[in-house]
Design an enzyme around this catalytic site. Sequence first.
Site, PDB file in Angstrom:
ATOM      1  N   ASP A  87       0.812  -1.208   0.000  1.00 44.70           N
ATOM      2  CA  ASP A  87       0.000   0.000   0.000  1.00 44.70           C
ATOM      3  C   ASP A  87       0.846   1.260   0.000  1.00 44.70           C
ATOM      4  O   ASP A  87       0.305   2.350  -0.161  1.00 44.70           O
ATOM      5  CB  ASP A  87      -0.932  -0.005   1.216  1.00 44.70           C
ATOM      6  CG  ASP A  87      -2.339   0.447   0.869  1.00 44.70           C
ATOM      7  OD1 ASP A  87      -2.739   0.258  -0.288  1.00 44.70           O
ATOM      8  OD2 ASP A  87      -3.027   0.987   1.746  1.00 44.70           O
ATOM      9  N   ASP A 127     -11.673  -5.736  10.793  1.00 48.16           N
ATOM     10  CA  ASP A 127     -11.760  -7.183  10.864  1.00 48.16           C
ATOM     11  C   ASP A 127     -12.983  -7.639  11.658  1.00 48.16           C
ATOM     12  O   ASP A 127     -13.732  -8.515  11.210  1.00 48.16           O
ATOM     13  CB  ASP A 127     -10.476  -7.760  11.469  1.00 48.16           C
ATOM     14  CG  ASP A 127     -10.036  -7.001  12.709  1.00 48.16           C
ATOM     15  OD1 ASP A 127     -10.770  -6.079  13.138  1.00 48.16           O
ATOM     16  OD2 ASP A 127      -8.975  -7.323  13.265  1.00 48.16           O
TER      17      ASP A 127
END
Length: 1144
Positions: free
Chosen positions: A414, A847
């Site tokens: 990223d 998550d």
Amino acid sequence: MASKSFNPSRSNLSQASDASENQKPPLPPTVRFGRRTSSGRYISYSRDSLDSELENNDFLNYTVHMPQTPDNQPMDPSISQKVEEQYVSNSLFTGGFNSLTRAHLMDKVIESEANHPQMAGAKGSSCEVLGCDAKVMSDERGVDLLPCECDFKICRDCYIDAVKTGGGICPGCKESYKNTELDEVDADNGRHLPLPLPSGVSKRDRSLSVMKPTKSLMRSQTGDFDHNRWLFETNGTYGYGNAIWPKEGNFANGKDDDDYAEPTEFMNRPWRPLTRKLKIPAAILSPYRLIIFIRIIVLVLFLSWRVQNKNVDAVWLWGMSVVCEIWFAFSWLLDQLPKLCPVNRSTDLTVLKEKFETPSPENPTGKSDLPGIDVFVSTADPEKEPPLVTANTILSILAADYPVEKLACYVSDDGGALLTFEAMAEAASYANVWIPFCRKHDIEPRNPESYFSLKRDPYKGKVKPDFVKDRRRVKREYDEFKVRINGLPESIRRRSDAFHAREEIKAMKLERQNREDEPIEPVKIAKATWMADGTHWPGTWLNPSPDHSKGDHAGIIQVMLKPPSDETLVGGGDENNLIDTTDVDIRLPLLVYVSREKRTGYDHNKKAGAMNALVRASAVMSNGPFILNLDCDHYIYNSKAMKEGMCFMMDRGGDRLCYVQFPQRFEGIDPSDRYANHNTVFFDVNMRALDGLQGPVYVGTGCLFRRVALYGFDPPRSKENHSGFCTCCFGRSKKKNASMANSQEENRALRMGDSDDEEMNLSFFPKKFGNSTLLIDSIPVAEFQGRPLADHPAVKNGRPPGALTTPRELLDASTVAEAISVISCWYEDKTEWGQRVGWIYGSVTEDVVTGYRMHNRGWKSVYCVTKRDAFRGTAPINLTDRLHQVLRWATGSVEIFFSRNNALLASPRMKFLQKIAYLNVGIYPFTSIFLIVYCFLPALSLISGQFIVQNLNVTFLVYLLTFTVTLCMLAVLEIKWSGIELEEWWRNEQFWLIGGTSAHLAAVLQGLLKVIAGIEISFTLTSKSVSDDVDDEFADLYVVKWTSLMIPPITIMMVNLIAIAIGLSRTIYSTIPQWSRLLGGVFFSFWVLTHLYPFAKGLMGRRGRTPTIVFVWSGLIAITISLLWVAINPPAGNNQIGGSFQFP
């Protein structure tokens, strides 16, 4: 440098595909072509389209499932296709918003030469065309790919020119090429062509086709062949598995092709499960539940007694304590109720091998019938996440014990850093040595850094005579690999400086030529970062500039290791090889570098956005029906972990599992685990307990996902029944109308929300998933390939055995160009990515939210605890880093509580106790408010001379003793059924108070600021770098880094210490000492200080380095303050301290 441009959008391809479908010629009446999955399984893509055909009486009462015979073989790829795939693996694809997608053919990826034919940059011999200096493409063994029988060496570009502009004439022998189209087959290789497809079909139609035979079964269109000879040479069989019989009354119903029955011999044969649920012994679980209920009753009685018996001398103290105790009771209930039904599970890898990797009538060749797995590794900053750590994680994935052709690894960078890119390339190069070594000698663990750092005997259990020699060579190679990785930052910087100086000299010369006599000013050129082949890096530069910074760069995809061949590739004893790889498979799994496009003005949604970009890119390129996500510092410690997780997915009822969560295990933690980094109470107690409900929560790494569950679909049979209050422990009551006749409900695999349609309407998919045709077309394929085997009538929604043994399609440039399109920054606009599809946005703990959404749709999850740890990672052992990590988790929980993901708003599909568990996830940070108040109550009691009760009577002491005894008994029983140690349980209790008085309070404040004022929360990455102190691996443990989170615990400790001194002084010098109140206050103050002991120890730094004067001054200050307080507020009737001594 060679480059190739592609259209960045697939809209024209979609229109062309639709047009081709509309212009298909009428099919012969005897053969019906539909669609066939890439796995080779024949299905009907549209059931309604077969209604009219099934009404025809030309069909018999059985369907013949033809085995692979010489006239029924998967198409063998041609040389031109292999060359295309080699070209793809040697090209760096870039593109994005308002830019063309370009394929930059790289001469080399790293400074050293590529030494494996699958690796990017691997080339064959030189091209023999005059004036061309390119290299000939090579196959899996490094053998040159030569399209002509004369063996004239020609590169890919020259070959394409010869085909398109040269009339298909070979420049060497001047004869015509036999194969000039990508879809043709090399007929000279001894394999026969399959049934031809209609002309004008799209790529998806080529990969998904169906044939339904009629009464007069057609003969092979490629000619006759000797069936007896084929049966003898290939050990093929006809019989069971080849004739599938329809169920009675279901023939020609026009609804479903899966309504098949099996002969009696199949239905009566023993069926072996892949997994087993191991219940906790009743001798442990029954007392555990009984004590919980006893403690609940005692809590109710105690709280009612506390409310009814006020302390009239200190109502304010009594009121605060009662409010805190009520909240603690509520919080304890939320934490304890989901622990009523803990379970353990086990897997059977032997049965998995028998079902999926053993020759059978359905799979004569014995090729692996396991579904594919795409492994995601995410990294964002090479400074905080060292490339060497990431490279070791990648090597452990590539060496995993899973079918090579079914495994693919995608690395998300990223940060778009060239350092990460070249470190990956170095890892791919070293994999050529490391992976055959692991397979040959059955190495564990398969992370080279961990393996070579083992403190046990490395030769124990190794029987091959050349192991010692191989290990020394591989170790020496690894040491050189580490030197190259650690030297990459300096190498990239020096290379960039050299190329930049060259560019400046060129610019100065050009300036002098244009301005002959005029004075020349220094030419300023943006300092770029250069790749090894002498071209600009398209990602983030060392000196950021427009279009080349962390938040503003193009999308990048590089196939580091091209897909392996379908057949096993055995090495040899060549002297040039580092180790002897005779009888060892030398193939490497697919490895892809991905850096999604980032542009200013777009919300990229941090890690969740990066994971969703990987989901889309992998769907286009490999489309594994299962996804395993790992952090860059979490490597595979057990090479069979993927197979253990697959046991759950492929078992009966596995189609309703959204993910398999593995426990997190950590390395590099101090032996005493001062800050509870192992977190064993959560991973071995709470998660096992949740496994007995609807499943464990998703914790961000070490999780095996079902791809269609990430896509937001509901589980199969989701509307059969809903959970009730008692279904968590006592099973689910079956509805009277739920019978085996409900086959339509069983086989609805792709349904979303409240849709009752027989099949999902694909026309709505672009609004949900974006406008990529390849991505949308991959969804039903992934759903089918992820089904368990239909090897028993009890298995619902299954697939036939042997369906996933056919070769995959080769990668081509248009496919990778489509992958570039789906990772662009604009692709998610006006879609449901991050809202219902993929990882969910809007929380720093994406998550937990993602797992909650799946459970809320009715999916289940399981907890897979393997005998050998599945994965291992690192955790911050420094106090400040640990507090910031806990702060991030707690802030995410507060965000969840104030969002629509609050468990109070959960759907009826979620079980009651599962809702309680998720409610506790969102509420636990708020306990910090009451915990801090309660930690100050002992000090306030000592300072004021009062206590939370009027006096320490027998009733209060009995309640206190009961709470203590039941707490200890619950701890002992939890230790019994979970397997943790008492010290681990105590460390968890200590850090619960440390985190509750520091990070949790800050999380509540930050969450309220975000909800009320809209102030966004930013967090830094947890550093994964190791300590620079080579003499002490735990040096970070003693480093004191100041943070404002330390203020509340320090204040609590100081106030309690001072209060003890004040209370002790008052009692000693009081006319009528109140020893009972002193003992009550001192007892609770010591309880607080005992829990904060690890925190205090962390503030002291390394033992022996804390100056003695610190302890001296601390004692003097405490004594002075206590004496000052007694002087200000002396005991009644006495103004003297210590007899004649007068305080000044």
